[in-house]
Design an enzyme around this catalytic site. Structure first.
Site, PDB file in Angstrom:
ATOM      1  N   TYR A  50       0.690  -1.343  -0.442  1.00  0.00           N
ATOM      2  CA  TYR A  50       0.012  -0.316   0.125  1.00  0.00           C
ATOM      3  C   TYR A  50       0.835   1.528   0.063  1.00  0.00           C
ATOM      4  O   TYR A  50       0.318   2.288  -0.353  1.00  0.00           O
ATOM      5  CB  TYR A  50      -0.879  -0.179   1.601  1.00  0.00           C
ATOM      6  CG  TYR A  50      -1.841  -1.002   0.845  1.00  0.00           C
ATOM      7  CD1 TYR A  50      -2.023  -1.698   0.278  1.00  0.00           C
ATOM      8  CD2 TYR A  50      -2.837  -1.486   2.971  1.00  0.00           C
ATOM      9  CE1 TYR A  50      -2.815  -2.815   0.374  1.00  0.00           C
ATOM     10  CE2 TYR A  50      -3.516  -2.220   1.958  1.00  0.00           C
ATOM     11  CZ  TYR A  50      -3.911  -2.906   1.637  1.00  0.00           C
ATOM     12  OH  TYR A  50      -4.652  -3.945   1.592  1.00  0.00           O
ATOM     13  N   LEU A 191     -17.062  -3.630   0.747  1.00  0.00           N
ATOM     14  CA  LEU A 191     -18.431  -3.452   0.513  1.00  0.00           C
ATOM     15  C   LEU A 191     -18.133  -3.711  -1.044  1.00  0.00           C
ATOM     16  O   LEU A 191     -18.422  -2.401  -1.832  1.00  0.00           O
ATOM     17  CB  LEU A 191     -17.905  -1.817   1.118  1.00  0.00           C
ATOM     18  CG  LEU A 191     -18.036  -1.481   2.529  1.00  0.00           C
ATOM     19  CD1 LEU A 191     -18.039   1.103   2.350  1.00  0.00           C
ATOM     20  CD2 LEU A 191     -19.106  -1.814   2.888  1.00  0.00           C
ATOM     21  N   ASN A 242     -19.515   3.187   8.749  1.00  0.00           N
ATOM     22  CA  ASN A 242     -18.838   2.185   8.460  1.00  0.00           C
ATOM     23  C   ASN A 242     -19.424   1.772  10.523  1.00  0.00           C
ATOM     24  O   ASN A 242     -19.250  -0.114  10.684  1.00  0.00           O
ATOM     25  CB  ASN A 242     -17.836   1.665   8.428  1.00  0.00           C
ATOM     26  CG  ASN A 242     -17.089   1.782   6.370  1.00  0.00           C
ATOM     27  OD1 ASN A 242     -18.388   2.010   6.116  1.00  0.00           O
ATOM     28  ND2 ASN A 242     -16.076   1.988   6.240  1.00  0.00           N
TER      29      ASN A 242
END
Length: 277
Positions: A50, A191, A242
């Site tokens: 990442y 999601l 969330n």
């Protein structure tokens, strides 16, 4: 059955984590981690791939939350650090340096490709756990055969397996394997990269319950034993939205309606992935 909202400790992973994939703006990433932790999150998920471990570490350090209350997870990538023994050892030390931590709470093999070799790679993870550099061992993007092999090779318990999982890719076999073997199934992309917002079933349930489709998707996953979720969020609003899924309990009928979605769409692919064999 593992507890739904377990404390940090041996073989315990908080059910809701903050995903940080593609959160590469240093200031925004650090701020979102701080915001999430101060909003009640106790699980942060990152990876070498990442490119944001340093920013994640800054956010953890800035948050008004005790370090020992937070589970920090990262992943070793087969191409970036490599997965041979010395590469694993060096890769973990590099991640620790970027994160600014003494111990990685949960360290994953990111993909079982490249120079991944179960015996050599996982022996290095065992060694690092014995030395206190990592606390728990996980794997990611495995199939059930590779999970069985990993459990056979590891001296440490397998604590978690991370895989793409959402209402459009239910991963029933992987979840059942986690339940049968008492480790966590950690759902990434829960999601479906926003596609849950276009699902008639999820939007219908969300409207009836006056919640968001994101909350419905997360609550559906969290209704399953041994399942955790790591949705990505960068804004305070999405972080709070969330987290509200923890307070949403779906009815048996609502769960059955989502279970019955026949669409199976994988959104994350790469060459050599186990499901391509």
């Amino acid at each position: 059955m593992l507890p739904s909202h377990p404390p940090i400790g041996v073989n315990r992973v908080p059910s809701l984590g903050l995903g940080t994939w593609q959160n590469t703006d240093t200031e925004r990433c650090a701020e979102s981690v701080r915001t999430a932790l101060e909003a009640g999150y106790r699980h942060v998920d990152t990876a070498q791939y990442y490119g944001n471990e340093a920013a994640v570490g800054r956010g953890i350090a800035a948050a008004d939350v005790d370090r020992e209350d937070v589970l920090v997870a990262t992943k070793l990538h087969p191409e970036q650090s490599g997965l041979a023994r010395e590469q694993v050892v060096e890769g973990v030390e590099d991640s620790l340096d970027r994160l600014g931590l003494d111990t990685i709470d949960l360290c994953y093999v990111h993909w079982p490709v490249g120079n991944y070799d179960a015996a050599e790679t996982l022996a290095a993870f065992d060694e690092l756990r014995d030395r206190g550099r990592i606390a728990h061992v996980g794997v990611s993007n495995f199939d059930t055969a590779l999970l069985e092999e990993a459990m056979d090779v590891l001296d440490a318990p397998l604590v978690a397996h991370q895989a793409e999982t959402h209402p459009l890719l239910a991963q029933d076999d992987l979840i059942e394997h986690a339940q049968a073997n008492d480790y966590y199934h950690v759902a990434y992309s829960p999601l479906a990269r926003g596609e849950v917002f276009d699902s008639p079933v999820l939007t219908d349930i969300a409207e009836a319950r006056d919640v968001t489709p994101a909350q419905v998707s997360l609550a559906w996953l969290l209704s399953k034993e041994n399942v955790c979720v790591v949705p990505k969020a960068t804004s305070e609003r999405h972080i709070a939205d969330n987290r509200a899924a923890l307070d949403l309990t779906l009815t048996a009928d609502e769960i059955a309606r989502i279970d019955a979605i026949e669409r199976e769409e994988r959104l994350v692919e790469r060459d050599g992935a186990p499901w391509q064999d």
